[in-house]
Design a protein around this motif. Structure first.
Motif, PDB file in Angstrom:
ATOM      1  N   ILE A  10       0.828  -1.211   0.070  1.00 31.51           N
ATOM      2  CA  ILE A  10      -0.183  -0.046  -0.027  1.00 31.51           C
ATOM      3  C   ILE A  10       0.789   1.310   0.168  1.00 31.51           C
ATOM      4  O   ILE A  10       0.334   2.283  -0.698  1.00 31.51           O
ATOM      5  CB  ILE A  10      -1.074   0.190   1.133  1.00 31.51           C
ATOM      6  CG1 ILE A  10      -2.104  -1.109   0.888  1.00 31.51           C
ATOM      7  CG2 ILE A  10      -1.689   1.469   1.625  1.00 31.51           C
ATOM      8  CD1 ILE A  10      -3.101  -1.203   2.010  1.00 31.51           C
ATOM      9  N   GLU A  11       1.897   1.219   0.714  1.00 38.71           N
ATOM     10  CA  GLU A  11       2.652   2.426   0.568  1.00 38.71           C
ATOM     11  C   GLU A  11       3.464   2.671  -0.566  1.00 38.71           C
ATOM     12  O   GLU A  11       3.875   3.570  -0.881  1.00 38.71           O
ATOM     13  CB  GLU A  11       3.854   2.166   1.881  1.00 38.71           C
ATOM     14  CG  GLU A  11       3.398   2.573   3.133  1.00 38.71           C
ATOM     15  CD  GLU A  11       2.766   3.905   3.269  1.00 38.71           C
ATOM     16  OE1 GLU A  11       3.215   4.802   2.844  1.00 38.71           O
ATOM     17  OE2 GLU A  11       1.657   3.974   3.528  1.00 38.71           O
ATOM     18  N   ALA A  12       4.012   1.666  -1.240  1.00 39.57           N
ATOM     19  CA  ALA A  12       4.679   1.665  -2.667  1.00 39.57           C
ATOM     20  C   ALA A  12       3.335   2.249  -3.538  1.00 39.57           C
ATOM     21  O   ALA A  12       3.714   3.259  -4.432  1.00 39.57           O
ATOM     22  CB  ALA A  12       4.980   0.330  -3.048  1.00 39.57           C
ATOM     23  N   ARG A  13       2.375   1.643  -3.436  1.00 33.76           N
ATOM     24  CA  ARG A  13       1.205   2.234  -4.462  1.00 33.76           C
ATOM     25  C   ARG A  13       1.029   3.710  -4.011  1.00 33.76           C
ATOM     26  O   ARG A  13       0.818   4.685  -4.826  1.00 33.76           O
ATOM     27  CB  ARG A  13      -0.102   1.511  -4.157  1.00 33.76           C
ATOM     28  CG  ARG A  13      -1.350   2.200  -4.849  1.00 33.76           C
ATOM     29  CD  ARG A  13      -2.602   1.662  -4.104  1.00 33.76           C
ATOM     30  NE  ARG A  13      -2.801   2.492  -2.767  1.00 33.76           N
ATOM     31  CZ  ARG A  13      -3.783   1.852  -1.742  1.00 33.76           C
ATOM     32  NH1 ARG A  13      -4.277   1.075  -2.134  1.00 33.76           N
ATOM     33  NH2 ARG A  13      -3.733   2.835  -0.878  1.00 33.76           N
ATOM     34  N   MET A  55       0.969   7.353  -6.452  1.00 37.54           N
ATOM     35  CA  MET A  55       0.049   8.369  -6.708  1.00 37.54           C
ATOM     36  C   MET A  55       0.467   9.593  -6.245  1.00 37.54           C
ATOM     37  O   MET A  55       0.092  10.696  -6.767  1.00 37.54           O
ATOM     38  CB  MET A  55      -1.156   7.691  -5.652  1.00 37.54           C
ATOM     39  CG  MET A  55      -1.973   6.685  -6.239  1.00 37.54           C
ATOM     40  SD  MET A  55      -3.678   6.413  -5.437  1.00 37.54           S
ATOM     41  CE  MET A  55      -3.351   6.123  -3.718  1.00 37.54           C
ATOM     42  N   ALA A  56       1.471   9.855  -5.266  1.00 39.37           N
ATOM     43  CA  ALA A  56       1.908  10.884  -4.815  1.00 39.37           C
ATOM     44  C   ALA A  56       2.808  11.394  -6.060  1.00 39.37           C
ATOM     45  O   ALA A  56       2.743  12.727  -6.135  1.00 39.37           O
ATOM     46  CB  ALA A  56       2.771  10.880  -3.562  1.00 39.37           C
ATOM     47  N   ARG A  57       3.691  10.701  -6.604  1.00 41.54           N
ATOM     48  CA  ARG A  57       4.415  11.125  -7.513  1.00 41.54           C
ATOM     49  C   ARG A  57       3.853  11.363  -9.075  1.00 41.54           C
ATOM     50  O   ARG A  57       4.434  12.173  -9.799  1.00 41.54           O
ATOM     51  CB  ARG A  57       5.605  10.053  -7.789  1.00 41.54           C
ATOM     52  CG  ARG A  57       6.741  10.491  -8.155  1.00 41.54           C
ATOM     53  CD  ARG A  57       7.941   9.312  -7.774  1.00 41.54           C
ATOM     54  NE  ARG A  57       7.798   8.180  -8.520  1.00 41.54           N
ATOM     55  CZ  ARG A  57       8.366   6.902  -8.034  1.00 41.54           C
ATOM     56  NH1 ARG A  57       8.745   6.832  -7.092  1.00 41.54           N
ATOM     57  NH2 ARG A  57       8.294   5.904  -8.751  1.00 41.54           N
ATOM     58  N   HIS A  58       2.538  10.893  -9.053  1.00 37.57           N
ATOM     59  CA  HIS A  58       1.966  11.293 -10.390  1.00 37.57           C
ATOM     60  C   HIS A  58       0.400  11.873 -10.039  1.00 37.57           C
ATOM     61  O   HIS A  58      -0.443  11.141 -10.325  1.00 37.57           O
ATOM     62  CB  HIS A  58       1.820   9.901 -11.203  1.00 37.57           C
ATOM     63  CG  HIS A  58       3.220   9.299 -11.589  1.00 37.57           C
ATOM     64  ND1 HIS A  58       3.762   9.724 -12.314  1.00 37.57           N
ATOM     65  CD2 HIS A  58       3.898   8.443 -10.787  1.00 37.57           C
ATOM     66  CE1 HIS A  58       5.057   9.206 -12.519  1.00 37.57           C
ATOM     67  NE2 HIS A  58       5.000   8.214 -11.337  1.00 37.57           N
ATOM     68  N   PRO A  59       0.473  13.062  -9.700  1.00 38.32           N
ATOM     69  CA  PRO A  59      -0.584  13.564  -9.356  1.00 38.32           C
ATOM     70  C   PRO A  59      -1.850  13.979 -10.576  1.00 38.32           C
ATOM     71  O   PRO A  59      -2.991  14.055 -10.246  1.00 38.32           O
ATOM     72  CB  PRO A  59      -0.258  15.161  -8.674  1.00 38.32           C
ATOM     73  CG  PRO A  59       1.146  15.275  -9.125  1.00 38.32           C
ATOM     74  CD  PRO A  59       1.636  14.059  -9.484  1.00 38.32           C
TER      75      PRO A  59
END
Ligand code: ZN
Length: 404
Positions: free
Chosen positions: A254-257, A261-265
């Motif tokens: 979940i953290e990697a996912r 999501m954070a890196r590709h807003p």
């Protein structure tokens, strides 16, 4: 000896009422007092004596987009990694459309459309032959993963798939749980491996949603033993267990996912199976609050949602614009009744969403296939129902709703 036989053989089974009472009288603790009358768990099919209302919801109240189905799949897979462009077709449009019409399903979204020639063939057979009744998503081409230029190749494949008519990108749990450094061998590749960054960006630029499945029910990450709430399911499908070996934990996945999501807003993610943590709606809520580019679907998790109906009702109320109707339906999925594309499956989903019925089966099966519990309807108001059934998916797919 399989796990079921082991369970029986060691007497860790359910016991008949008489034996249980006799055992309970002697002492409060031990299981093996029940040995003489052990009943294999697999044979246990209790009939509910409850006089509960049973509402038959034959059609959804509003037209439905099922955002999560599998009509086709890769014809070749090694160690959990799909490798073929060529598709297996689970059903023809002629087999699917009568069920869709009866159940008020406007559109089925086939997530596993693959790539290359297989994708093109799928788009021809479904999307282009029956406009707006079928949409197809593309998938990464992992067989090219070792090519030095893979990040660019994969981003360009997304652009080509878009031009060919694909509506989004599907990521199976291959990424994080099966794909390895040498594709099928070596160390597991992380979900946020930078080699996929151009792919996520391409989806963002093209406004193609990414339907992403990472992780699995949390019970799959714990030992398959008598304390596991999905014991029978894991016993039937031992390869679904991600306990031990070199598998990451559910939290790591979940953290990697989340880092992706954070890196590709600017890329929109439909995080499947209720954000892949339907057992923990607080966690899903936290992530929905944190990531404005995140939505979730309901697929194959009404067993989780429906056994916490009050928390689920509040969740649907709060995130009514970000929950998409999905089932994971697959034609002829005999071994997976919770995914079987039949009228009865949709009737259960509709009953869960539209009624306040109590204590009913979450799958069309004699024994609940994911765990031995039953569910309760959440009786959504019309305005929320319409969003969940239709409008939220229409927005994700950038459809102009001209009808329905
Ligand atoms: Zn699925």
């Amino acid at each position: 000896m399989n796990r079921r036989q082991l369970l029986y053989g060691t007497g860790i089974g359910l016991v008949s009422g008489v034996a249980a009472r006799a055992g309970a009288k002697a002492t409060s603790s031990s299981d093996d007092q029940a040995k003489p009358a052990a009943l294999p768990l697999a044979d246990y099919q209790p009939t509910s004596m409850l006089h509960a209302r049973g509402t038959h919801v034959a059609r959804a109240r509003y037209p439905v987009i099922d955002i999560h189905t599998h009509i086709t799949e890769s014809s070749k897979s090694i160690n959990g990694v799909d490798l073929a462009s060529e598709r297996n077709f689970h059903a023809t449009p002629d087999e699917l459309l009568p069920v869709m019409d009866r159940k008020n399903i406007r559109t089925m979204v086939n997530l596993t459309g693959g790539f290359g020639a297989g994708l093109t063939e799928t788009l021809e057979k479904y999307d282009k032959s029956y406009r707006d009744r079928f949409y197809t998503f593309t998938e990464p081409c992992y067989s090219r993963f070792l090519e030095p230029d893979y990040p660019r190749i994969q981003a360009e494949a997304i652009q080509q798939a878009y031009r060919d008519g694909a509506r989004g990108l599907k990521i199976l749990k291959t990424l994080g749980l099966y794909l390895r450094d040498n594709i099928t061998t070596g160390k597991l590749v992380k979900i946020d491996d930078p080699r996929f960054d151009p792919m996520w960006d391409a989806c963002g630029q093209l406004k193609m949603p990414v339907a992403i499945h990472i992780s699995d029910p949390i019970a799959f990450f714990t030992p398959t033993d008598r304390f596991n709430e999905r014991y029978e399911e894991l016993n039937n499908h031992p390869d679904w267990s991600f306990y031990g070996h070199d598998f990451p934990s559910n939290a790591e996945l979940i953290e990697a996912r989340n880092r992706v999501m954070a890196r590709h807003p600017n890329t929109r993610f439909i995080v499947l199976h209720v954000g892949n943590f339907a057992e923990n709606l607080d966690n899903v809520s936290e992530n929905l609050d944190r990531f404005s580019n995140m939505t979730v679907d309901t697929a194959a998790r009404i067993g989780e949602l429906g056994r916490q109906p009050r928390a689920s009702g509040a969740f649907f109320e709060k995130y009514q614009d970000r929950i998409l109707f999905g089932t994971d339906a697959t034609p002829h999925a005999g071994n997976y009744p919770q995914q079987l594309f039949v009228d009865a499956l949709y009737e259960i989903y509709y009953r869960f969403l539209e009624t306040d019925d109590e204590y009913f089966d979450y799958a069309p099966a004699k024994v609940p296939p994911q765990g031995r519990w039953r569910i309760y309807g959440i009786n959504l108001p019309d305005a929320i129902l319409r969003k969940v059934y239709l409008e939220n998916s229409a927005r994700a797919l950038r459809l102009a709703l001209g009808r329905g």
